[in-house]
Enzyme design. Structure first.
Site, short mmCIF file in Angstrom:
data_model
loop_
_atom_site.label_atom_id
_atom_site.label_comp_id
_atom_site.label_asym_id
_atom_site.label_seq_id
_atom_site.Cartn_x
_atom_site.Cartn_y
_atom_site.Cartn_z
N ASP A 120 -9.54 62.81 -19.54
CA ASP A 120 -9.44 63.48 -17.99
C ASP A 120 -8.54 64.91 -17.94
O ASP A 120 -7.35 64.81 -17.76
CB ASP A 120 -9.29 62.61 -16.81
CG ASP A 120 -10.32 62.82 -15.88
OD1 ASP A 120 -9.73 64.12 -15.02
OD2 ASP A 120 -10.00 62.37 -14.93
N HIS B 226 -13.76 64.42 -17.39
CA HIS B 226 -13.94 63.98 -15.34
C HIS B 226 -15.06 62.85 -15.19
O HIS B 226 -14.49 62.36 -14.39
CB HIS B 226 -13.18 65.39 -14.79
CG HIS B 226 -13.26 65.09 -13.70
ND1 HIS B 226 -12.19 64.04 -13.28
CD2 HIS B 226 -13.43 65.71 -12.49
CE1 HIS B 226 -11.99 64.39 -11.46
NE2 HIS B 226 -12.98 65.20 -11.31
N SER C 151 -13.27 60.85 -8.25
CA SER C 151 -12.27 61.54 -7.76
C SER C 151 -12.30 62.15 -6.15
O SER C 151 -11.61 61.11 -6.20
CB SER C 151 -12.76 63.42 -8.62
OG SER C 151 -12.01 64.41 -8.53
#
Length: 338
Positions: A273, A312, A186
Site C-alpha cells: 500500500d 491501496h 482508507s
C-alpha cells in the site's frame, strides 16, 4: 558558445531559486491557512470519474441499485446508493425506493460502506467492491459525505461521522434482525471507528467492523503520506504541516477509538500500500488486539502479500476475500436464511 552556456546557466539558476522559493513558501502558506490542509485531507473537490451521473447507478453496471437522498440535519443532503444482494437482482429491476427499503428486512445481512477521500460513491474500485459484496449475499449501502459528490454541505470530521450515524440509524430502522456490518476504507476507517465508538457508547454496536487499509491517526498518516516525502526532513515539519490539521479539528484517531469499541474487528491491508503504509494497519491491529474492550470479541488481521499487487484499493480483487468474510462473519448471516 560561452554566451549561450552562460544564458542557459542563468535561466537554470533562476528556475532553481524560484523552485526553492516555492518550496520554502508552501509550509508558511499551509501554516497561515489551515483550510488548505483540511482540503488535502478530504480531497472532496476531486471528482473522479468526472462525468458520471450519480442519480444513475445503472450507468456503472449497478442495475440492482437505488439512489436515495437523505437529510441528516438542516441544510445537509446526502446521496445514498443501496445495492441489493445478487439473489434479489431479478426482482429489483424497475422497482421504486419503497421496494428497496422493504428489501432491507429480507433476511440478508447489510454492509454500510464508508468510502475514503477523493472521488464519489461511484468511484471505480468502490463499485467493483459493491458488486463483489452483493454477489456474496450482502446488501450494500454507501453514500457520499456532505461536500462529496452530489451531497450538500461542507466537509468536517464531525459532519462525516454524523452523516454515517444517520445512515446507520436509517438502515437499523428497516433491517429487522439482520446483521449490520460497517466497512471503512482508507479515510473512511476514521469515520468508521468514530461511528462505532459512538454506537458502542450508546450500547447499539454493529455486528462487526471491517477496516480496509486503515491508519492509526491522521497525524501519523499525514507524516507517512507520499505527498509529505519532500518535506519530511523540513525543519518544523510537525508545526508547519501536522498542527494545522489538528487546528482544523481533524483527528480521525483510530488508535484511541478502538479502546472504546466492543464488537468483532477485521483489518485488511496490502503490504504494498503506497498511500497508507502497511505498518500503520499492523500497529492499529496490535493496539486493538491488546485492548480490554475487545476481550470477548474476535480481532483479526489479514495481510495481502506485495506480489499480489493490491496496493491501496484493489483488495476487492482477492479470490480469498469471500472465504475471509465467510469465516470472519461466521454463520450469523446463514442462520437468518433458514
Amino acid at each position: 558558445m560561452g554566451q549561450r552556456r552562460y544564458g542557459l546557466w542563468f535561466r537554470l539558476r533562476k528556475l532553481i531559486i524560484w523552485l526553492l522559493g516555492v518550496y520554502i513558501a508552501i509550509p508558511f502558506l499551509v501554516k497561515l491557512c489551515p483550510a488548505i490542509q483540511a482540503k488535502l485531507v478530504f480531497l472532496n473537490f476531486v471528482r473522479v470519474p468526472y462525468f458520471i451521473d450519480l442519480k444513475r447507478p445503472q450507468d456503472q453496471g449497478l442495475n440492482h441499485t437505488c439512489n436515495y437522498y437523505l437529510q441528516p440535519e438542516e441544510d445537509v443532503t446526502i446521496g445514498v446508493w443501496h445495492t441489493v444482494p445478487a439473489a434479489l437482482w431479478k426482482n429489483a429491476r424497475g422497482k421504486d425506493q419503497l421496494w428497496f427499503e422493504d428489501a432491507l428486512g429480507s433476511s440478508h445481512p447489510v454492509i454500510l460502506y464508508l468510502h475514503g477521500n477523493a472521488g464519489t460513491r461511484g468511484g471505480d474500485h468502490r463499485v467493483e467492491l459493491y458488486k463483489v459484496l452483493s454477489s456474496l449475499g450482502y446488501h450494500v449501502v454507501t453514500f457520499d459525505y456532505r461536500g462529496w459528490g452530489d451531497s450538500i454541505g461542507s466537509p468536517s470530521e464531525r459532519g462525516m461521522t454524523y452523516d454515517a450515524l444517520h445512515v446507520f440509524d436509517w438502515i437499523k430502522a428497516r433491517s429487522g434482525d439482520n446483521p449490520v456490518y460497517i466497512w471503512g476504507h482508507s479515510l473512511g476507517t476514521g469515520v468508521a471507528t468514530n461511528l462505532v465508538r459512538r454506537l458502542c457508547e450508546r450500547e447499539t454496536p454493529p455486528d462487526a467492523l471491517i477496516l480496509e487499509s486503515p491508519f492509526t491517526n491522521i497525524r501519523e498518516e499525514a507524516r507517512s503520506h507520499p505527498f509529505s516525502v519532500i518535506y519530511r526532513y523540513f525543519p518544523g515539519f510537525d508545526w508547519f504541516f501536522l498542527d494545522p490539521i489538528t487546528t482544523s479539528g481533524i483527528k480521525f484517531a483510530n488508535d484511541e477509538n478502538v479502546k472504546y469499541i466492543s464488537c468483532s474487528l477485521l483489518i485488511l491491508h496490502a503490504e504494498d500500500d503506497p498511500v497508507v503504509p502497511f505498518h500503520l494497519g499492523k500497529k492499529l491491529y496490535n493496539i486493538a488486539a491488546t485492548s480490554r474492550s475487545f476481550r470477548d470479541y474476535k480481532v483479526q488481521f489479514v495481510p495481502f502479500h506485495t506480489d499480489l499487487g493490491y496496493r491501496h484499493k484493489y483488495i476487492y480483487r482477492s479470490p480469498e476475500l469471500p472465504r475471509i468474510l465467510r469465516e470472519f462473519l461466521g454463520k450469523s448471516e446463514h442462520e437468518h436464511h433458514h
